[in-house]
Scaffold this motif. Structure first.
Motif, mmCIF file in Angstrom:
data_model
loop_
_atom_site.group_PDB
_atom_site.id
_atom_site.type_symbol
_atom_site.label_atom_id
_atom_site.label_comp_id
_atom_site.label_asym_id
_atom_site.label_seq_id
_atom_site.Cartn_x
_atom_site.Cartn_y
_atom_site.Cartn_z
ATOM 1 N N MET A 176 8.156 13.288 -5.841
ATOM 2 C CA MET A 176 8.618 12.047 -5.196
ATOM 3 C C MET A 176 10.015 12.246 -4.620
ATOM 4 S SD MET A 176 6.319 9.485 -5.762
ATOM 5 C CE MET A 176 7.092 7.904 -6.138
ATOM 6 N N SER A 177 10.194 11.834 -3.364
ATOM 7 C CA SER A 177 11.509 11.870 -2.736
ATOM 8 C C SER A 177 12.316 10.650 -3.164
ATOM 9 C CB SER A 177 11.358 11.880 -1.219
ATOM 10 O OG SER A 177 10.967 10.583 -0.759
ATOM 11 N N PRO A 178 13.629 10.658 -2.934
ATOM 12 C CA PRO A 178 14.419 9.455 -3.218
ATOM 13 C C PRO A 178 13.904 8.228 -2.470
ATOM 14 C CG PRO A 178 15.870 11.343 -2.911
ATOM 15 C CD PRO A 178 14.484 11.806 -2.550
ATOM 16 N N ARG A 179 13.377 8.408 -1.270
ATOM 17 C CA ARG A 179 12.852 7.271 -0.508
ATOM 18 C C ARG A 179 11.619 6.681 -1.186
ATOM 19 N NH1 ARG A 179 10.729 7.936 4.073
ATOM 20 N NH2 ARG A 179 11.567 6.102 5.146
ATOM 21 N N ALA A 180 10.789 7.551 -1.767
ATOM 22 C CA ALA A 180 9.604 7.064 -2.472
ATOM 23 C C ALA A 180 9.997 6.323 -3.746
ATOM 24 C CB ALA A 180 8.682 8.233 -2.802
ATOM 25 N N ILE A 181 10.983 6.852 -4.466
ATOM 26 C CA ILE A 181 11.474 6.162 -5.666
ATOM 27 C C ILE A 181 12.036 4.796 -5.303
ATOM 28 C CG2 ILE A 181 13.150 6.238 -7.539
ATOM 29 C CD1 ILE A 181 10.950 8.248 -7.934
ATOM 30 N N GLU A 182 12.757 4.733 -4.195
ATOM 31 C CA GLU A 182 13.319 3.457 -3.751
ATOM 32 C C GLU A 182 12.222 2.457 -3.411
ATOM 33 O OE1 GLU A 182 14.758 0.242 -1.497
ATOM 34 O OE2 GLU A 182 13.432 1.790 -0.637
ATOM 35 N N ARG A 183 11.101 2.931 -2.845
ATOM 36 C CA ARG A 183 9.978 2.044 -2.548
ATOM 37 C C ARG A 183 9.435 1.439 -3.854
ATOM 38 N NH1 ARG A 183 5.481 1.958 1.151
ATOM 39 N NH2 ARG A 183 6.980 2.531 2.787
ATOM 40 N N LEU A 184 9.334 2.244 -4.900
ATOM 41 C CA LEU A 184 8.865 1.719 -6.181
ATOM 42 C C LEU A 184 9.822 0.669 -6.735
ATOM 43 C CD1 LEU A 184 7.689 4.992 -7.997
ATOM 44 C CD2 LEU A 184 6.233 3.196 -7.045
ATOM 45 N N ASP A 185 11.124 0.886 -6.550
ATOM 46 C CA ASP A 185 12.122 -0.059 -7.060
ATOM 47 C C ASP A 185 12.112 -1.384 -6.309
ATOM 48 O OD1 ASP A 185 13.138 1.480 -9.113
ATOM 49 O OD2 ASP A 185 14.666 2.434 -7.865
ATOM 50 N N SER A 186 11.692 -1.352 -5.049
ATOM 51 C CA SER A 186 11.800 -2.550 -4.217
ATOM 52 C C SER A 186 10.457 -3.183 -3.865
ATOM 53 C CB SER A 186 12.539 -2.204 -2.917
ATOM 54 O OG SER A 186 11.816 -1.222 -2.169
ATOM 55 N N TRP A 187 9.345 -2.535 -4.265
ATOM 56 C CA TRP A 187 8.037 -3.026 -3.820
ATOM 57 C C TRP A 187 6.994 -2.784 -4.894
ATOM 58 C CZ3 TRP A 187 5.078 -5.619 -0.490
ATOM 59 C CH2 TRP A 187 3.717 -5.282 -0.370
ATOM 60 N N ARG A 188 6.190 -3.797 -5.114
ATOM 61 C CA ARG A 188 5.019 -3.645 -5.961
ATOM 62 C C ARG A 188 3.858 -4.330 -5.270
ATOM 63 N NH1 ARG A 188 3.442 -3.160 -11.713
ATOM 64 N NH2 ARG A 188 1.355 -4.079 -11.852
ATOM 65 N N PRO A 189 2.750 -3.627 -5.033
ATOM 66 C CA PRO A 189 1.602 -4.235 -4.353
ATOM 67 C C PRO A 189 1.045 -5.406 -5.153
ATOM 68 C CG PRO A 189 1.389 -1.836 -4.460
ATOM 69 C CD PRO A 189 2.519 -2.204 -5.345
ATOM 70 N N ASP A 190 0.280 -6.263 -4.463
ATOM 71 C CA ASP A 190 -0.268 -7.442 -5.140
ATOM 72 C C ASP A 190 -1.628 -7.152 -5.778
ATOM 73 O OD1 ASP A 190 -1.817 -7.228 -2.892
ATOM 74 O OD2 ASP A 190 -1.187 -9.137 -2.004
ATOM 75 N N TRP A 191 -2.152 -5.928 -5.625
ATOM 76 C CA TRP A 191 -3.430 -5.614 -6.260
ATOM 77 C C TRP A 191 -3.195 -5.064 -7.675
ATOM 78 C CZ3 TRP A 191 -2.674 -2.976 -1.342
ATOM 79 C CH2 TRP A 191 -1.975 -1.767 -1.455
ATOM 80 N N PRO A 192 -4.202 -5.182 -8.533
ATOM 81 C CA PRO A 192 -4.072 -4.617 -9.889
ATOM 82 C C PRO A 192 -3.977 -3.095 -9.829
ATOM 83 C CG PRO A 192 -5.908 -6.166 -9.752
ATOM 84 C CD PRO A 192 -5.477 -5.896 -8.346
ATOM 85 N N ILE A 193 -3.112 -2.529 -10.661
ATOM 86 C CA ILE A 193 -2.953 -1.077 -10.723
ATOM 87 C C ILE A 193 -3.354 -0.609 -12.117
ATOM 88 C CG2 ILE A 193 -1.388 0.874 -10.449
ATOM 89 C CD1 ILE A 193 0.414 -0.898 -8.760
ATOM 90 N N PRO A 194 -4.411 0.226 -12.224
ATOM 91 C CA PRO A 194 -4.808 0.738 -13.541
ATOM 92 C C PRO A 194 -3.658 1.484 -14.218
ATOM 93 C CG PRO A 194 -6.476 1.229 -11.880
ATOM 94 C CD PRO A 194 -5.281 0.714 -11.147
ATOM 95 N N GLY A 195 -3.650 1.474 -15.538
ATOM 96 C CA GLY A 195 -2.570 2.107 -16.279
ATOM 97 C C GLY A 195 -2.399 3.580 -15.961
ATOM 98 N N LEU A 196 -3.501 4.306 -15.715
ATOM 99 C CA LEU A 196 -3.414 5.727 -15.420
ATOM 100 C C LEU A 196 -2.851 6.006 -14.037
ATOM 101 C CD1 LEU A 196 -6.694 7.198 -16.956
ATOM 102 C CD2 LEU A 196 -4.377 7.312 -17.854
ATOM 103 N N LEU A 197 -2.719 4.977 -13.198
ATOM 104 C CA LEU A 197 -2.172 5.137 -11.854
ATOM 105 C C LEU A 197 -0.858 4.385 -11.692
ATOM 106 C CD1 LEU A 197 -5.465 4.573 -9.783
ATOM 107 C CD2 LEU A 197 -4.598 6.707 -10.754
ATOM 108 N N GLN A 198 -0.299 3.902 -12.774
ATOM 109 C CA GLN A 198 0.833 2.974 -12.729
ATOM 110 C C GLN A 198 2.161 3.727 -12.739
ATOM 111 O OE1 GLN A 198 2.782 0.280 -12.004
ATOM 112 N NE2 GLN A 198 1.096 -0.900 -12.905
#
Length: 410
Positions: free
Chosen positions: A230-252
């Motif tokens: 993961m690049s810093p830009r990808a980490i930043e996306r995780l910090d600022s965005w969470r999709p509205d669909w359910p995410i299984p624990g193994l993909l979380q």
């Protein structure tokens, strides 16, 4: 006087000379066999010199949360970072589910903020297309899809959108040879499935935000574990965005609404195999001993050159990819060119492939060279860095022999 046992008697020599030409073998077997017949495109051959002793120090029968096991996982992460020559700020995590699990974790956790493009021409590229279109049901999705052997029009890439692509199509014999088509100052993220390219090709990390691979490809490790870069830009996306669909624990990849940074420090989303971790560590250490990434790439280049010399002279196969610039030098896929074989239809060609593969396995000259079941009939040969050049050089004549034998048997 007794004759030496290694010499033929005069009677034998006369018998050979007197044998009518039409009854002599018309398709003699090659003299030289590959020392190692394992040319599978995944899981691939282990590194030269591997033995079970490489696993002797694995911390087996212990929880993966204990000190020694965590240290092993962290070492695997750190050695991966060093061997891939990742820039500062890039993070590496170990995930379940092989490359598939790593790629789907990235897609489930990162996509949906903006429009996305999928470039697909291979079995797994088609899998990512299905995920984006039918599972995540992305509202703003463009799909650029071609059959095996042809690269989609990557010039359609839009730097304002997220892009999902496979770097090397293992079952299609097509790769993306460079990263010039990706904008360095893009707004969207680039998600790259590089499972059969990582450790075998040069990667411009300034153009990559997410990259996934599995141990069972270029490094010859065991299956079921995936790696996520993961690049810093990808980490930043995780910090600022969470999709509205359910995410299984193994993909979380989130934790408490932010990026789960623990996975980049030796924590895992489920229980890994510490035996497989030890095996991956052994492969990483081997790669470092022989010269690191430059040497891995050099070995792959020599391997492909050895096989390419035979392909260029073969009169019954050719590369599935017609464009030399897009032709994969890692997972080589070959199609039939004999007009009579082509006219026989795909079912007959698959039968021919099975006969060729069975003959070579019986002779211990090549194992697992059949094309992927979801691709087209033909031959598929791995040229990654754990294979030896001399074995690939010896393979060509055996392929010729098996093809002629299979035709006669058919």
């Amino acid at each position: 006087m007794n004759r030496p046992t290694h010499c033929d008697s005069p009677e034998t020599e006369l018998a050979d000379i007197s044998t009518p030409a039409e009854t002599r073998p018309q398709n003699p077997k090659p003299v030289l066999r590959p020392a190692d017949p394992r040319f599978s495109c995944g899981p691939v051959k282990k590194y030269p010199g591997w033995s079970w002793d490489a696993l002797a120090d694995a911390p087996l029968s212990r929880t993966h949360r204990a000190g020694a096991p965590v240290a092993r996982i962290k070492e695997a992460i750190e050695r991966t970072h060093a061997l891939l020559e990742l820039p500062e700020g890039y993070k590496v995590a170990m995930l379940p589910g092989s490359d598939t699990g790593a790629m789907e974790a990235a897609m489930w956790s990162l996509l949906g903020q903006r429009g996305a493009d999928v470039f697909s021409w291979d079995v797994f590229g088609n899998r990512w297309t299905l995920d984006a279109r039918d599972e995540l049901k992305l509202k703003d999705l463009r799909v650029f899809q071609e059959p095996a052997g042809t690269l989609p029009d990557i010039s359609q890439y839009d730097p304002k959108r997220d892009a999902i692509f496979t770097l090397n199509g293992t079952a299609a014999g097509v790769w993306i040879p460079d990263f010039e088509w990706i904008d360095a100052d893009r707004e969207g993220l680039t998600l790259c499935d590089a499972t059969s390219a990582a450790f075998a090709v040069e990667i411009d990390w300034s153009k990559i935000d997410v990259l996934t691979f599995s141990w069972q490809k270029c490094m010859g490790g065991e299956a079921q574990h995936g790696m996520l870069v993961m690049s810093p830009r990808a980490i930043e996306r995780l910090d600022s965005w969470r999709p509205d669909w359910p995410i299984p624990g193994l993909l979380q990849l989130h934790a408490n609404g932010k990026a789960n940074m623990a996975v980049y420090e030796g924590s895992t989303l489920n229980t890994p195999s510490l035996m497989a971790v030890e095996d991956y560590l052994a492969a990483l250490k081997w790669a470092s001993r022989i010269g690191g990434l430059p040497e891995l790439i050099r070995r792959r280049e020599e391997n492909f050159a050895a096989l390419d010399e035979w392909v260029s002279q073969a009169d019954w196969v050719a590369y599935l990819c017609d464009n030399p610039a897009h032709r994969s030098p890692v997972s080589v896929t070959l199609k039939y060119t004999d007009p009579d074989v082509i006219a026989s239809g795909e079912d007959a060609q698959w039968d021919l492939t099975k006969r060729i593969s069975s003959l070579l396995e019986r002779e211990n000259a090549a194992l697992d060279i059949t094309m992927h079941r979801a691709s087209v009939p033909g031959i598929r040969i791995w040229c990654g860095p754990t294979v030896e050049r001399d074995d690939l050089a010896a393979l060509g004549p055996w392929l010729d022999w098996a093809y002629r034998e299979a035709l006669d048997a058919g």
